[in-house]
Design a protein around this motif. Structure first.
Motif, PDB file in Angstrom:
ATOM      1  N   VAL A  42     -16.878 -31.706 -27.460  1.00 51.71           N
ATOM      2  CA  VAL A  42     -15.569 -32.282 -27.731  1.00 51.71           C
ATOM      3  C   VAL A  42     -14.932 -32.717 -26.419  1.00 51.71           C
ATOM      4  N   PRO A  43     -14.188 -33.826 -26.443  1.00 54.48           N
ATOM      5  CA  PRO A  43     -13.581 -34.328 -25.216  1.00 54.48           C
ATOM      6  C   PRO A  43     -12.265 -33.631 -24.906  1.00 54.48           C
ATOM      7  N   LEU A  44     -11.973 -33.489 -23.629  1.00 55.06           N
ATOM      8  CA  LEU A  44     -10.690 -32.983 -23.163  1.00 55.06           C
ATOM      9  C   LEU A  44     -10.070 -34.045 -22.266  1.00 55.06           C
ATOM     10  N   SER A  45      -8.764 -34.129 -22.293  1.00 56.72           N
ATOM     11  CA  SER A  45      -8.047 -35.090 -21.472  1.00 56.72           C
ATOM     12  C   SER A  45      -7.166 -34.341 -20.489  1.00 56.72           C
ATOM     13  N   ASP A  46      -6.656 -35.054 -19.506  1.00 54.80           N
ATOM     14  CA  ASP A  46      -5.824 -34.447 -18.475  1.00 54.80           C
ATOM     15  C   ASP A  46      -4.855 -35.505 -17.979  1.00 54.80           C
ATOM     16  N   PHE A  47      -4.027 -35.139 -17.027  1.00 53.53           N
ATOM     17  CA  PHE A  47      -3.120 -36.076 -16.399  1.00 53.53           C
ATOM     18  C   PHE A  47      -3.445 -36.160 -14.928  1.00 53.53           C
ATOM     19  N   GLY A  48      -3.431 -37.358 -14.388  1.00 54.94           N
ATOM     20  CA  GLY A  48      -3.700 -37.566 -12.972  1.00 54.94           C
ATOM     21  C   GLY A  48      -2.506 -37.177 -12.114  1.00 54.94           C
ATOM     22  N   GLN A  50      -0.422 -38.925 -10.519  1.00 52.81           N
ATOM     23  CA  GLN A  50       0.767 -39.758 -10.727  1.00 52.81           C
ATOM     24  C   GLN A  50       1.276 -39.666 -12.161  1.00 52.81           C
ATOM     25  N   GLY A  51       0.679 -38.793 -12.973  1.00 50.47           N
ATOM     26  CA  GLY A  51       1.134 -38.605 -14.342  1.00 50.47           C
ATOM     27  C   GLY A  51       0.449 -39.471 -15.382  1.00 50.47           C
ATOM     28  N   ALA A  52      -0.505 -40.301 -14.975  1.00 50.18           N
ATOM     29  CA  ALA A  52      -1.211 -41.155 -15.933  1.00 50.18           C
ATOM     30  C   ALA A  52      -2.236 -40.334 -16.712  1.00 50.18           C
ATOM     31  N   ALA A  53      -2.372 -40.634 -17.986  1.00 47.35           N
ATOM     32  CA  ALA A  53      -3.334 -39.923 -18.825  1.00 47.35           C
ATOM     33  C   ALA A  53      -4.757 -40.291 -18.426  1.00 47.35           C
ATOM     34  N   ILE A  54      -5.624 -39.296 -18.372  1.00 46.67           N
ATOM     35  CA  ILE A  54      -7.047 -39.497 -18.109  1.00 46.67           C
ATOM     36  C   ILE A  54      -7.770 -38.984 -19.346  1.00 46.67           C
ATOM     37  N   HIS A  55      -8.215 -39.921 -20.177  1.00 41.47           N
ATOM     38  CA  HIS A  55      -8.883 -39.548 -21.425  1.00 41.47           C
ATOM     39  C   HIS A  55     -10.345 -39.220 -21.165  1.00 41.47           C
ATOM     40  N   TYR A  56     -10.856 -38.241 -21.875  1.00 34.66           N
ATOM     41  CA  TYR A  56     -12.261 -37.837 -21.813  1.00 34.66           C
ATOM     42  C   TYR A  56     -12.670 -37.441 -20.396  1.00 34.66           C
ATOM     43  N   LYS A  57     -11.825 -36.688 -19.742  1.00 33.53           N
ATOM     44  CA  LYS A  57     -12.123 -36.228 -18.392  1.00 33.53           C
ATOM     45  C   LYS A  57     -13.212 -35.161 -18.412  1.00 33.53           C
ATOM     46  N   ALA A  58     -13.281 -34.420 -19.505  1.00 28.30           N
ATOM     47  CA  ALA A  58     -14.275 -33.355 -19.612  1.00 28.30           C
ATOM     48  C   ALA A  58     -14.791 -33.293 -21.044  1.00 28.30           C
ATOM     49  N   TRP A  59     -16.010 -32.820 -21.184  1.00 30.12           N
ATOM     50  CA  TRP A  59     -16.618 -32.567 -22.489  1.00 30.12           C
ATOM     51  C   TRP A  59     -17.094 -31.123 -22.473  1.00 30.12           C
ATOM     52  N   VAL A  60     -16.760 -30.371 -23.514  1.00 35.47           N
ATOM     53  CA  VAL A  60     -17.161 -28.971 -23.577  1.00 35.47           C
ATOM     54  C   VAL A  60     -17.767 -28.668 -24.938  1.00 35.47           C
ATOM     55  N   CYS A  61     -18.664 -27.677 -24.956  1.00 34.40           N
ATOM     56  CA  CYS A  61     -19.306 -27.248 -26.197  1.00 34.40           C
ATOM     57  C   CYS A  61     -18.361 -26.316 -26.947  1.00 34.40           C
ATOM     58  N   THR A  62     -18.309 -26.471 -28.266  1.00 33.55           N
ATOM     59  CA  THR A  62     -17.439 -25.631 -29.091  1.00 33.55           C
ATOM     60  C   THR A  62     -18.029 -24.247 -29.343  1.00 33.55           C
ATOM     61  N   ASN A  63     -19.287 -24.043 -28.987  1.00 38.43           N
ATOM     62  CA  ASN A  63     -19.932 -22.739 -29.157  1.00 38.43           C
ATOM     63  C   ASN A  63     -19.574 -21.868 -27.944  1.00 38.43           C
ATOM     64  N   PRO A  64     -18.772 -20.808 -28.135  1.00 41.61           N
ATOM     65  CA  PRO A  64     -18.345 -19.992 -26.993  1.00 41.61           C
ATOM     66  C   PRO A  64     -19.509 -19.335 -26.250  1.00 41.61           C
ATOM     67  N   GLN A  65     -20.601 -19.042 -26.934  1.00 41.18           N
ATOM     68  CA  GLN A  65     -21.751 -18.432 -26.265  1.00 41.18           C
ATOM     69  C   GLN A  65     -22.508 -19.432 -25.391  1.00 41.18           C
ATOM     70  N   CYS A  66     -22.351 -20.709 -25.660  1.00 37.54           N
ATOM     71  CA  CYS A  66     -23.062 -21.738 -24.899  1.00 37.54           C
ATOM     72  C   CYS A  66     -22.363 -22.022 -23.573  1.00 37.54           C
ATOM     73  N   GLY A  67     -21.124 -22.449 -23.638  1.00 37.13           N
ATOM     74  CA  GLY A  67     -20.365 -22.713 -22.432  1.00 37.13           C
ATOM     75  C   GLY A  67     -20.715 -23.992 -21.688  1.00 37.13           C
TER      76      GLY A  67
END
Length: 92
Positions: A42-48, A50-67
């Motif tokens: 699943v994608p995660l977004s963040d803010f740079g 200067q406050g601009a949105a950064i979409h899909y900055k990270a992708w993480v697995c939804t399985n907590p055991q995987c990481g």
């Protein structure tokens, strides 16, 4: 103008709509994690800075055991960095 089969001129018609496949991200269907084959990425977004949105900055697995995680920082791709809680203060 469009001509009918009998040769008469008819009014304007919109061209036929070509159905296109939608981007999987727009459909909210996420890719399966290849590291564990049970979670979804699943994608995660963040803010740079200067406050601009950064979409899909990270992708993480939804399985907590995987990481499994994939992050983009300063134009570099980082894979499987340790995941820390956002509630924990960190020194910069």
């Amino acid at each position: 103008m469009v001509r009918s089969q009998d040769g008469r001129t008819e009014g304007w018609r919109w061209p036929a709509v070509v159905r296109q496949e939608r981007n999987p991200v727009e459909q909210n269907t996420w890719p399966i994690c290849k590291a564990c084959d049970s979670g979804e990425l699943v994608p995660l977004s963040d803010f740079g800075g200067q406050g601009a949105a950064i979409h899909y900055k990270a992708w993480v697995c939804t399985n907590p055991q995987c990481g499994f995680n994939l992050k983009i920082r300063n134009g570099e791709v980082h894979i499987n960095e340790p995941i820390v809680s956002g509630a924990t203060p960190r020194n910069r």
